[in-house]
Design a protein around this motif. Structure first.
Motif, PDB file in Angstrom:
ATOM      1  N   TRP A  72     -17.002   2.383   7.278  1.00 35.85           N
ATOM      2  CA  TRP A  72     -15.620   2.811   7.507  1.00 35.85           C
ATOM      3  C   TRP A  72     -15.544   4.328   7.287  1.00 35.85           C
ATOM      4  CZ3 TRP A  72     -10.929   0.161   4.616  1.00 35.85           C
ATOM      5  CH2 TRP A  72      -9.739   0.679   5.110  1.00 35.85           C
ATOM      6  N   ASP A 114       1.286   3.668   6.189  1.00 39.87           N
ATOM      7  CA  ASP A 114       0.751   3.287   4.880  1.00 39.87           C
ATOM      8  C   ASP A 114       0.405   4.516   4.061  1.00 39.87           C
ATOM      9  OD1 ASP A 114      -1.269   3.912   6.709  1.00 39.87           O
ATOM     10  OD2 ASP A 114      -2.753   2.603   5.796  1.00 39.87           O
ATOM     11  N   GLU A 121      -5.411   5.915   7.288  1.00 39.05           N
ATOM     12  CA  GLU A 121      -5.104   5.091   8.460  1.00 39.05           C
ATOM     13  C   GLU A 121      -3.915   5.579   9.257  1.00 39.05           C
ATOM     14  OE1 GLU A 121      -5.269   0.810   7.462  1.00 39.05           O
ATOM     15  OE2 GLU A 121      -6.305   1.497   5.678  1.00 39.05           O
ATOM     16  N   TRP A 143       2.021   0.023   9.044  1.00 35.42           N
ATOM     17  CA  TRP A 143       1.816  -1.300   8.438  1.00 35.42           C
ATOM     18  C   TRP A 143       3.146  -1.964   8.112  1.00 35.42           C
ATOM     19  CZ3 TRP A 143      -2.464  -4.214   8.010  1.00 35.42           C
ATOM     20  CH2 TRP A 143      -3.702  -3.591   8.231  1.00 35.42           C
ATOM     21  N   ASP A 171       3.894  -2.866   4.169  1.00 34.73           N
ATOM     22  CA  ASP A 171       4.276  -1.699   3.382  1.00 34.73           C
ATOM     23  C   ASP A 171       5.746  -1.350   3.652  1.00 34.73           C
ATOM     24  OD1 ASP A 171       1.490  -1.907   4.065  1.00 34.73           O
ATOM     25  OD2 ASP A 171       1.138  -0.003   3.087  1.00 34.73           O
ATOM     26  N   TRP A 178      -2.866 -11.565   4.066  1.00 36.17           N
ATOM     27  CA  TRP A 178      -3.341 -10.534   3.146  1.00 36.17           C
ATOM     28  C   TRP A 178      -3.088 -10.947   1.697  1.00 36.17           C
ATOM     29  CZ3 TRP A 178      -6.228  -6.961   5.327  1.00 36.17           C
ATOM     30  CH2 TRP A 178      -5.990  -6.605   6.676  1.00 36.17           C
ATOM     31  N   TRP A 189      -2.033  -8.867  -2.481  1.00 34.40           N
ATOM     32  CA  TRP A 189      -2.638  -7.580  -2.130  1.00 34.40           C
ATOM     33  C   TRP A 189      -2.569  -6.504  -3.226  1.00 34.40           C
ATOM     34  CZ3 TRP A 189      -6.182  -6.868   1.307  1.00 34.40           C
ATOM     35  CH2 TRP A 189      -6.514  -5.578   1.724  1.00 34.40           C
ATOM     36  N   PHE A 209      -9.962  -3.665  -1.681  1.00 40.28           N
ATOM     37  CA  PHE A 209      -9.677  -4.280  -0.380  1.00 40.28           C
ATOM     38  C   PHE A 209     -10.332  -5.653  -0.310  1.00 40.28           C
ATOM     39  CE2 PHE A 209      -9.883   0.294   0.959  1.00 40.28           C
ATOM     40  CZ  PHE A 209      -8.545   0.428   1.272  1.00 40.28           C
ATOM     41  N   PHE A 227       1.152  -5.543  -3.969  1.00 35.92           N
ATOM     42  CA  PHE A 227       2.153  -4.991  -3.044  1.00 35.92           C
ATOM     43  C   PHE A 227       3.418  -5.853  -2.955  1.00 35.92           C
ATOM     44  CE2 PHE A 227       0.184  -1.975   0.303  1.00 35.92           C
ATOM     45  CZ  PHE A 227      -0.488  -1.273  -0.686  1.00 35.92           C
ATOM     46  N   GLU A 284      -2.132   4.093  -3.843  1.00 39.82           N
ATOM     47  CA  GLU A 284      -2.330   2.796  -3.192  1.00 39.82           C
ATOM     48  C   GLU A 284      -2.723   1.710  -4.191  1.00 39.82           C
ATOM     49  OE1 GLU A 284      -5.516   2.899  -0.370  1.00 39.82           O
ATOM     50  OE2 GLU A 284      -4.960   0.990   0.539  1.00 39.82           O
ATOM     51  N   HIS A 306       0.456   6.397  -1.013  1.00 41.86           N
ATOM     52  CA  HIS A 306       0.966   5.158  -0.409  1.00 41.86           C
ATOM     53  C   HIS A 306       2.361   4.935  -0.997  1.00 41.86           C
ATOM     54  CE1 HIS A 306      -2.429   3.405   1.702  1.00 41.86           C
ATOM     55  NE2 HIS A 306      -1.875   2.207   1.701  1.00 41.86           N
TER      56      HIS A 306
HETATM   57  C1  BGC Z   1      -3.418  -0.365   4.278  1.00 39.23           C
HETATM   58  C2  BGC Z   1      -2.271  -1.054   3.614  1.00 39.23           C
HETATM   59  C3  BGC Z   1      -2.016  -2.318   4.355  1.00 39.23           C
HETATM   60  C4  BGC Z   1      -3.238  -3.150   4.192  1.00 39.23           C
HETATM   61  C5  BGC Z   1      -3.156  -4.528   4.713  1.00 39.23           C
HETATM   62  C6  BGC Z   1      -4.609  -1.229   4.124  1.00 39.23           C
HETATM   63  O1  BGC Z   1      -5.784  -0.707   4.576  1.00 39.23           O
HETATM   64  O2  BGC Z   1      -3.592   0.925   3.820  1.00 39.23           O
HETATM   65  O3  BGC Z   1      -1.311  -0.350   3.072  1.00 39.23           O
HETATM   66  O4  BGC Z   1      -0.836  -2.962   4.092  1.00 39.23           O
HETATM   67  O5  BGC Z   1      -4.393  -2.509   4.632  1.00 39.23           O
HETATM   68  O6  BGC Z   1      -3.270  -5.310   3.712  1.00 39.23           O
END
Ligand code: BGC
Length: 783
Positions: free
Chosen positions: A266, A353, A358, A362, A365, A496, A499, A506, A615, A659, A676
């Motif tokens: 990534w 986000d 990225e 999203w 978020d 997700w 989270w 992640f 989140f 984040e 974030h």
């Molecule tokens: C983003 C988040 C997003 C998430 C999905 C991440 O990579 O930065 O804020 O909601 O992926 O779960």
């Protein structure tokens, strides 16, 4: 004056060969015949553009057009150029950069998603004093020239060679330049922009400028934000100056951008602007890029920069910021300001986000943050636009894309397979139900409920189909579920989950969702969104639907209880977020609530007053504790100073919200995004419960004023913009005495609650003084 029904987009037929991504300078000379009564220039681009009349920049630092599902529609801008035109020859220009159309997008910074050819559109309408009019549109009479911008990517930065003369310069002879070609617009529509532009909202000066151990100049602006720098450049012709942007100064004293590449698969391109000098000394600022940064590393300048030579031009949607918050504890104030900065940084052309890694819109978020956004500014139009984009790309089976716009185009083969696969997550896709309800609650306008209704219905149907699909995963369950109830458990498919709980990455977040908690979370959201949609139907007077969605929610609730509520009162995986969701969404019966609240408080206390939420539940955590008899625990959490907590970030020098709760690895290097807004959703609690001003009836028809005396603070104050004007509260506690000043905007009714006494307040200003044990000693309207 109408916009062309079939807009003619012009292109440079030479561009796009071999993946070339040069900026394009379209120009044309026109003749103004006499005295102009009014002249308007409308313009847009597939890419970002700036429009020029006689070298005069009409667009300025605005990044337009905003990102839309470009296959379907593109926004245009309207400029009044009446006084810019001169009698005789005038040069009209459009300069195009990649923007979100051709520039890098999303986690992998893929470019050319919507097309590999930039296109421009313009329509100049001149009305003369004598009643005649001329109209010029983009067509093959336009010429394709060149200019200093070699390349511009919204994420990776801009490359400029100042030695290249600009075709915009009226002195440049354009006769010999090649002609532009017209390209068909296809199904793509032009629509008027409806929201304030992303443009300069302020400037920051350098807080310090140092030479790093490796000898580079590093400018610290003292604030993480989105934007570009404006810098005074000088040096010999041909000298290359590089500006590298980043959020973090590493322990080695150098700019750190490594953490933006979480793993090798990534990779992340650095945010670098590059300028080749032409020998002049000049102020320079990029046109078609935006960076998330606090630090900028400058390479290639001989002289030491001073704070007179460089500025941070902050770019964001130019919303009017109507909110404020102050408190006797400066750390809370700093927290509120940090959230405001994260909101500014991410309220760019779509609510993103983060402004670095990225920059995608999203949905989850946005869903968790929307209510907090209202305490800072009027975000109604901004989020309606987001919802329109979201609904426009809903998948045929009702799934909502994970972000809006969905970074999808026929040009690159439609929505990416992974995006498609990951779309449909509970808590994320629910944005289409929950954000309209939030906007209605704060702004009182039912049209957003109406416009998002069909998409919201399809989303609920989609969750219903997920629930009906048999699944072998039965993880996280506490009870056996009857065959009838099984059809309401959302287990099949991707979520997700909660989270980014403390300590989660992640990968571990995703694994936890897949293996343990995904269905608990998803089924709870299915219930919650169905119930909210029932309420929406009620407001819209769709009585049958109201009944239908309420019945559906009741059935899901029973199923959820069977699956996830144990006979001992334990819920789901027995983590904080399980209890928050259950209590906040009303999944428990009245008599079950005290034990669940006690368990939640117990889990928090067992964690030594630390939160354990991610989140989805963090925005509801403090309210849930407070509303269920644990205000003391809520405030200890809010004022907690060690990891994980909000004030830990503040104490560690954060200027935006992070984040993850940790922000850094155990070894001390930065991890994940430092800008974030999701965990910043707590700003709503600060305003509504610490200071104590919150909407009652939709649109602040009634307003709840309830000072957060349990906070232990000696004073707090907040103001919020409402559709009726500003509502505010300011309170102060001294020994044996409490006073509060409240402003109720016109047409609203206030309810002030202090120490279980309630006072109704009509529009206007009110001062109340209370003895510390709660007896009202004096109430009078302010003079
Ligand atoms: C983003 C988040 C997003 C998430 C999905 C991440 O990579 O930065 O804020 O909601 O992926 O779960």
């Amino acid at each position: 004056m109408n916009v062309q029904s079939e807009p003619r987009w012009i292109i440079d037929t030479r561009s796009a060969a071999g993946g070339e991504r040069r900026a394009i300078y379209f120009v044309r000379d026109i003749s103004v015949r006499g005295q102009v009564r009014t002249a308007r220039l409308r313009a847009s681009a597939l890419g970002w553009y700036r429009a020029f009349v006689n070298g005069d920049d009409q667009t300025g630092p605005a990044l337009v057009p905003r990102w839309t599902p470009f296959d379907q529609y593109v926004e245009f801008q309207d400029y009044d150029v009446t006084t810019t035109l001169v009698t005789g020859n005038n040069r009209i220009g459009l300069v195009l950069g990649d923007g979100r159309y051709r520039g890098g997008l999303g986690a992998f910074q893929h470019d050319s998603v919507y097309g590999d050819r930039l296109a421009g559109w313009a329509q100049l309408t001149i009305e003369y004093v004598d009643g005649t009019r001329d109209e010029y549109v983009t067509d093959t009479t336009w010429k394709v020239g060149a200019g200093p911008i070699v390349r511009s990517d919204p994420m990776a930065g801009e490359v400029v060679d100042l030695r290249v003369p600009s075709a915009l310069d009226p002195a440049t002879v354009i006769g010999g330049f090649p002609h532009a070609a017209v390209t068909p617009s296809g199904a793509r529509q032009l629509i008027a922009e409806e929201v304030e532009r992303v443009t300069e909202i302020g400037r920051l000066s350098a807080a310090s400028i140092i030479r790093t151990p490796s000898g580079k100049q590093l400018v610290d602006f003292g604030q993480n934000a989105s934007g570009v720098v404006r810098i005074r450049l000088s040096g010999p012709p041909g000298r290359v100056v590089r500006l590298n942007h980043g959020e973090i100064k590493g322990a080695d004293g150098e700019l750190d951008i490594k953490y933006l590449t979480p793993f090798r698969a990534w990779p992340h391109k650095p945010q670098t602007d590059q300028v080749t000098l032409d020998g002049r000394t000049m102020w320079w600022q990029p046109w078609f890029t935006i960076h998330g940064f606090r630090f900028v590393e400058v390479e290639g300048l001989d002289a030491n920069l001073t704070s007179e030579d460089i500025e941070f031009v902050v770019l964001s949607t130019a919303l009017e910021e109507t909110g404020s918050f102050t408190a006797s504890d400066p750390r809370l104030q700093k927290l509120y300001e940090n959230v405001r900065w994260s909101m500014r940084s991410n309220f760019t052309d779509t609510p993103t986000d983060c402004p670095t890694r990225e920059r995608s819109g999203w949905t989850g978020d946005a869903q968790v943050f929307a209510a907090a956004g209202t305490v800072f500014a009027d975000i109604d139009a901004y989020f309606r636009r987001f919802l329109r984009n979201l609904a426009a790309e809903q998948l045929p089976d009702g799934r909502m894309p994970i972000y809006a716009p969905a970074e999808a185009s026929e040009f690159s083969g439609g929505m990416a397979r992974t995006t498609r696969m990951l779309s449909g997550s509970a808590g994320w896709g629910d944005a289409i139900v929950l954000i309209p309800w939030t906007l209605y609650s704060y702004y009182g306008d039912t049209t957003v409920l109406e416009s998002s209704y069909p998409a919201a219905q399809r989303w609920i149907d989609f969750l219903g189909n997920r629930a009906a699909a048999p699944s072998r995963r039965k993880r996280g369950r506490r009870g056996r579920v009857s065959a009838h109830h099984e059809q309401f458990i959302v287990e099949k498919g991707f979520d997700w989950g909660e989270w980014m709980r403390p300590g989660e990455s992640f990968l571990s977040s995703a694994v936890d969702s897949f293996r343990r908690s995904g269905a608990t979370v998803a089924t709870a959201y299915y219930e919650h969104s169905a119930r909210v949609l029932g309420k929406i139907a009620g407001v819209l007077e769709r009585t049958d639907d109201e009944r239908r969605y309420t019945d559906l929610a009741d059935s899901i609730r029973l199923a959820w209880r069977e699956a996830y509520l144990g006979p001992d009162g334990r819920i789901g995986i027995d983590r904080q977020d399980d209890y928050v969701r259950a209590l906040a969404f009303g999944l428990l019966d009245e008599q079950e609530r005290p034990a669940a609240a006690a368990r939640l408080a117990g889990l928090v206390i067992a964690a030594d007053y630390h939160l354990g939420t991610g989140f989805l539940s963090t925005p509801m955590l403090l309210d849930t504790l407070r509303d269920n008899g644990y205000a003391d625990v809520a405030y200890r959490l809010l004022l907690q100073e060690t990891t994980p907590s909000w004030l830990d970030q503040v104490n560690r020098g954060a200027t935006t919200t992070w984040e993850t709760w940790e922000g850094y690895t155990k070894r001390g290097s930065a991890a994940n995004s430092h800008n974030h807004y999701s965990f910043g959703a707590v700003a709503r609690f600060l305003v509504e419960h610490v200071a104590g001003v919150a909407p009652g009836k939709a649109g602040f028809e009634t307003i709840e004023f309830r000072p957060g005396l349990e906070s232990g603070l000696t004073s707090a104050a907040a103001a919020v913009g409402t559709p009726r004007g500003t509502a505010s509260i300011a309170w102060r506690k001294t020994v044996g005495h409490f006073s509060v000043h409240v402003v109720v905007p016109p047409g609203a009714l206030g309810k002030l609650e202090i120490s279980s006494e309630s006072h109704l307040l009509t529009e206007g200003e009110h001062d109340l003084h209370v003895t510390i044990h709660g007896t009202l000693v004096n109430s009078r309207d302010a003079p």
